[in-house]
Motif scaffolding. Structure first.
Motif, PDB file in Angstrom:
ATOM      1  N   UNK A   1       1.929   6.332   1.749  1.00  0.00           N
ATOM      2  CA  UNK A   1       1.009   5.126   1.995  1.00  0.00           C
ATOM      3  C   UNK A   1      -0.452   5.444   1.772  1.00  0.00           C
ATOM      4  N   UNK A   2      -1.073   4.617   1.103  1.00  0.00           N
ATOM      5  CA  UNK A   2      -2.430   4.726   1.032  1.00  0.00           C
ATOM      6  C   UNK A   2      -3.275   4.870   1.966  1.00  0.00           C
ATOM      7  N   UNK A   3      -3.077   4.007   3.204  1.00  0.00           N
ATOM      8  CA  UNK A   3      -3.945   4.189   4.285  1.00  0.00           C
ATOM      9  C   UNK A   3      -3.432   4.889   5.680  1.00  0.00           C
ATOM     10  N   UNK A   4      -2.563   5.894   5.308  1.00  0.00           N
ATOM     11  CA  UNK A   4      -2.061   6.296   6.855  1.00  0.00           C
ATOM     12  C   UNK A   4      -0.644   5.913   6.913  1.00  0.00           C
ATOM     13  N   UNK A   5      -0.167   6.441   7.907  1.00  0.00           N
ATOM     14  CA  UNK A   5       1.332   5.970   8.171  1.00  0.00           C
ATOM     15  C   UNK A   5       2.415   6.750   7.868  1.00  0.00           C
ATOM     16  N   UNK A   6       3.555   6.732   8.064  1.00  0.00           N
ATOM     17  CA  UNK A   6       4.666   7.272   7.966  1.00  0.00           C
ATOM     18  C   UNK A   6       4.945   7.469   6.413  1.00  0.00           C
ATOM     19  N   UNK A   7       5.270   8.611   5.705  1.00  0.00           N
ATOM     20  CA  UNK A   7       5.674   8.813   4.407  1.00  0.00           C
ATOM     21  C   UNK A   7       7.268   8.579   4.272  1.00  0.00           C
ATOM     22  N   UNK A   8       7.799   8.073   3.334  1.00  0.00           N
ATOM     23  CA  UNK A   8       9.201   7.742   2.991  1.00  0.00           C
ATOM     24  C   UNK A   8       9.704   8.947   1.931  1.00  0.00           C
ATOM     25  N   UNK A   9      10.502   9.496   2.431  1.00  0.00           N
ATOM     26  CA  UNK A   9      11.177  10.479   1.399  1.00  0.00           C
ATOM     27  C   UNK A   9      12.520  10.252   0.897  1.00  0.00           C
ATOM     28  N   UNK A  10      12.973  10.265  -0.219  1.00  0.00           N
ATOM     29  CA  UNK A  10      14.096  10.140  -0.837  1.00  0.00           C
ATOM     30  C   UNK A  10      14.810  11.361  -1.402  1.00  0.00           C
TER      31      UNK A  10
ATOM     32  N   UNK B   1       0.753  -1.265   0.029  1.00  0.00           N
ATOM     33  CA  UNK B   1       0.007   0.107   0.023  1.00  0.00           C
ATOM     34  C   UNK B   1       0.928   1.155  -0.055  1.00  0.00           C
ATOM     35  N   UNK B   2       2.190   1.433  -0.449  1.00  0.00           N
ATOM     36  CA  UNK B   2       2.823   2.581  -0.767  1.00  0.00           C
ATOM     37  C   UNK B   2       2.899   2.675  -2.071  1.00  0.00           C
ATOM     38  N   UNK B   3       3.002   4.012  -2.522  1.00  0.00           N
ATOM     39  CA  UNK B   3       3.366   4.437  -3.792  1.00  0.00           C
ATOM     40  C   UNK B   3       4.099   5.548  -4.414  1.00  0.00           C
ATOM     41  N   UNK B   4       4.671   5.596  -5.332  1.00  0.00           N
ATOM     42  CA  UNK B   4       5.508   6.862  -5.245  1.00  0.00           C
ATOM     43  C   UNK B   4       4.268   8.157  -5.768  1.00  0.00           C
ATOM     44  N   UNK B   5       4.498   9.351  -4.980  1.00  0.00           N
ATOM     45  CA  UNK B   5       3.335  10.397  -5.084  1.00  0.00           C
ATOM     46  C   UNK B   5       3.366  10.635  -6.644  1.00  0.00           C
ATOM     47  N   UNK B   6       2.184  10.772  -7.201  1.00  0.00           N
ATOM     48  CA  UNK B   6       2.277  11.216  -8.571  1.00  0.00           C
ATOM     49  C   UNK B   6       2.665  12.592  -8.996  1.00  0.00           C
TER      50      UNK B   6
END
Length: 128
Positions: A59-68, A27-32
């Motif tokens: 994340x689609x359903x909440x939780x921490x974002x990952x930033x690269x 349920x994680x995806x690169x932000x559009x």
């Protein structure tokens, strides 16, 4: 009281590492990228998402974002912080993750130590 907003990865190729983690995690995806963001990148001299120096995985359903984020220096030492992942079938998940570019570094009784394509450590254990 502070709350967790992002987990930030320093890396040499943000888009590639972001794609790995988006595919690795449920349920994680690169932000559009919308047209305004693409125009902003072009105005800064970047051709588009592939050479974006800062890539967000949400994340689609909440939780921490990952930033690269792009950094000039190479990874040199063991991570002081890492992610722990769980899977119902760890061996199948190891095969899937290694097909995405992960590497197995060590096996322990209750978990496996892996690295992402840029050498960032993470662990995989079995769900109860």
């Amino acid at each position: 009281m502070a709350r967790l907003h992002d987990v930030v990865f320093d890396c040499a190729h943000p888009a590639a590492v972001a794609r790995f983690w988006a595919a690795a995690l449920d349920d994680y995806a690169v932000a559009p990228y919308d047209e305004a963001e693409l125009a902003r990148l072009r105005s800064l001299g970047f051709s588009g998402p592939e050479d974006d120096p800062t890539v967000l995985v949400e994340p689609a359903g909440g939780g921490p974002r990952l930033f690269f984020q792009l950094v000039p220096e190479a990874k040199r030492v063991k991570n002081r912080v890492h992610l722990d992942l769980l899977a119902a079938d760890p061996e199948a998940e190891i095969r899937r993750l290694t097909a995405l570019g992960a590497r197995v570094r060590a096996r322990y009784e209750d978990h496996v130590l892996l690295t992402d394509p840029e050498g960032n450590e993470f662990c995989l254990g079995a769900t109860d």
